[in-house]
Design a protein around this motif. Structure first.
Motif, short mmCIF file in Angstrom:
data_model
loop_
_atom_site.label_atom_id
_atom_site.label_comp_id
_atom_site.label_asym_id
_atom_site.label_seq_id
_atom_site.Cartn_x
_atom_site.Cartn_y
_atom_site.Cartn_z
N LEU A 86 5.02 -4.74 2.74
CA LEU A 86 4.26 -4.08 3.63
C LEU A 86 4.51 -4.89 5.10
N GLN A 87 4.74 -3.55 6.04
CA GLN A 87 5.02 -4.01 7.27
C GLN A 87 4.01 -3.29 8.23
N PRO A 88 3.52 -4.25 9.34
CA PRO A 88 2.41 -3.25 10.25
C PRO A 88 2.97 -2.09 11.00
N LEU A 89 2.42 -1.16 10.94
CA LEU A 89 2.74 0.24 11.58
C LEU A 89 2.05 0.49 12.97
N GLU A 90 3.03 0.54 14.16
CA GLU A 90 2.28 0.71 15.36
C GLU A 90 1.47 1.73 15.38
N GLY A 91 0.26 1.63 15.87
CA GLY A 91 -0.82 2.78 16.12
C GLY A 91 -1.48 3.53 14.88
N GLN A 92 -1.06 2.77 13.45
CA GLN A 92 -1.70 3.16 12.15
C GLN A 92 -2.67 2.05 11.67
N PRO A 93 -3.85 2.19 11.56
CA PRO A 93 -4.67 1.17 11.19
C PRO A 93 -4.66 0.89 9.54
N HIS A 94 -4.91 -0.24 9.31
CA HIS A 94 -4.98 -0.56 7.85
C HIS A 94 -5.86 0.39 7.11
N ALA A 95 -5.53 0.71 6.01
CA ALA A 95 -6.23 1.79 5.02
C ALA A 95 -6.31 1.15 3.81
N GLY A 96 -7.31 1.65 3.05
CA GLY A 96 -7.32 1.22 1.72
C GLY A 96 -6.39 2.08 0.69
N GLY A 97 -6.77 2.13 -0.55
CA GLY A 97 -5.96 2.73 -1.56
C GLY A 97 -6.37 4.39 -1.55
N SER A 98 -5.92 4.88 -2.52
CA SER A 98 -6.20 6.44 -2.90
C SER A 98 -7.46 6.76 -3.04
N SER A 99 -8.34 6.06 -3.78
CA SER A 99 -9.75 6.38 -4.07
C SER A 99 -10.34 6.04 -2.73
N TRP A 100 -10.28 5.14 -2.07
CA TRP A 100 -10.90 4.76 -0.80
C TRP A 100 -10.52 5.84 0.26
N GLN A 101 -9.55 6.27 0.51
CA GLN A 101 -8.94 7.39 1.24
C GLN A 101 -9.73 8.37 0.79
#
Length: 336
Positions: A254-269
């Motif tokens: 996993l790489q940091p994505l510019e402008g994209q916040p860290h998010a949880g998995g599918s259920s969290w989403q």
């Protein structure tokens, strides 16, 4: 082959976008605000290479797609939405064949859980399982993100209930032109049962968040131990942790994505988007079902299924339950 992505959210949007970038013909199927965003502004896809916009054909349901004999249906809706999607697509005519989608088209279940294939095979003649190891995010209409590199994901594929064929190999070949690894395996459900064990903690993250701690770690160990116990009682074989690690290695970092916040998995989403539903019935609920069938207590999975469903139904905020309260619910369930 043309790929009809039924549910162009996190997993579906990334698979469809990556296939399109590598030269495959793709149609994205979505609903509501996401459909409108895809139709009006295209698919915005963020990966380790950057964010770009893809102008792809998009439909809001089966009536908007004229199916062809070379189509592959890729079912990427959340598992709890599978039955409705399958019922909608199964009777659709396929041009030039005199037959329906259910009779002649391959359908690939690219979803968490192990029930999707059974639901599909009740309706479709040619069903393929896909074990999806693809960290992806969908929190905003029109935008999907996947942080894995150098591969975006690993997608084991095989016929359901078992076996391989030329169609599976062709699908694998198209996926591997994109930055996926797509092993064709005769025992795809063995990989999906292994993935299910890793997904049992989704509900913990969804309701309590991702903060580390021994109480949370203990619940995570217990939930997997219950899964392993019911597998043993039911005679279900799953790929081992070591086998999965050998297959993936360091291929998906996993790489940091510019402008994209860290998010949880599918259920969290699902909770974060306030969808009103969650996949817990087909993750923790699968273990609870097997436990009841084979006489194995599953108090942690029982509580997680109930709690996650309540969070979704009541549209409670993701991660808002203190982990100590969840542990107390589990203790009370185990003492009953």
């Amino acid at each position: 082959m043309r790929y009809i992505i039924i549910g162009a959210g996190a997993v579906g949007g990334i698979i469809g976008g990556r296939l399109a970038e590598s030269g495959s013909e793709v149609v994205l199927v979505a609903r509501g605000a996401h459909y409108a965003a895809l139709r009006d502004a295209g698919l915005r896809m963020a990966t380790a290479e950057g964010t770009r916009t893809l102008a792809l054909p998009v439909a809001d349901g089966p009536e908007a797609v004229e199916l062809r004999a070379d189509d592959v249906l890729v079912l990427t809706v959340k598992i709890q939405d599978s039955a409705a999607a399958l019922d909608a697509w199964a009777p659709r005519p396929v041009a030039g064949t005199g037959a329906t989608a259910a009779e002649v088209l391959p359908l690939v279940c690219a979803q968490n859980g192990v029930e999707g294939e059974r639901l599909a095979l009740r309706r479709f003649h040619h069903v393929y399982g896909m074990c999806v190891w693809l960290p992806a995010t969908f929190l905003e209409p029109g935008l999907v993100a996947a942080a894995g590199s150098p591969l975006t994901g690993m997608l084991h594929i095989g016929r359901y209930p078992s076996g391989t064929d030329e169609t599976a190999r062709q699908i694998s070949g198209d996926l591997e032109k994109a930055p996926f690894e797509a092993p064709v395996v005769p025992d795809v459900m063995r990989w999906k049962y292994a993935k299910l064990l890793s997904n049992l903690g989704n509900s913990i993250q969804a309701v309590c968040g991702s903060d580390p701690g021994e109480v949370r770690a203990g619940l995570a160990r217990q939930v997997v131990a219950e899964g392993e116990a019911v597998y043993a009682a039911a005679g279900i074989e799953a790929a081992s942790t070591e086998e999965q690690q050998r297959a993936r290695g360091e291929k998906i970092v996993l790489q940091p994505l510019e402008g994209q916040p860290h998010a949880g998995g599918s259920s969290w989403q699902s909770l974060s988007r306030g969808t009103g539903t969650i996949e817990a019935d087909f993750l923790n609920g699968e273990i609870s079902l097997l436990g009841r069938m084979h006489g194995v207590p599953t108090p942690v999975n029982d509580v997680l299924q109930r709690t996650a469903n309540a969070f979704a139904r009541e549209r409670r905020a993701a991660g808002s339950l203190p982990v100590a309260e969840l542990a107390a619910l589990v203790a009370a369930e185990a003492a009953r």
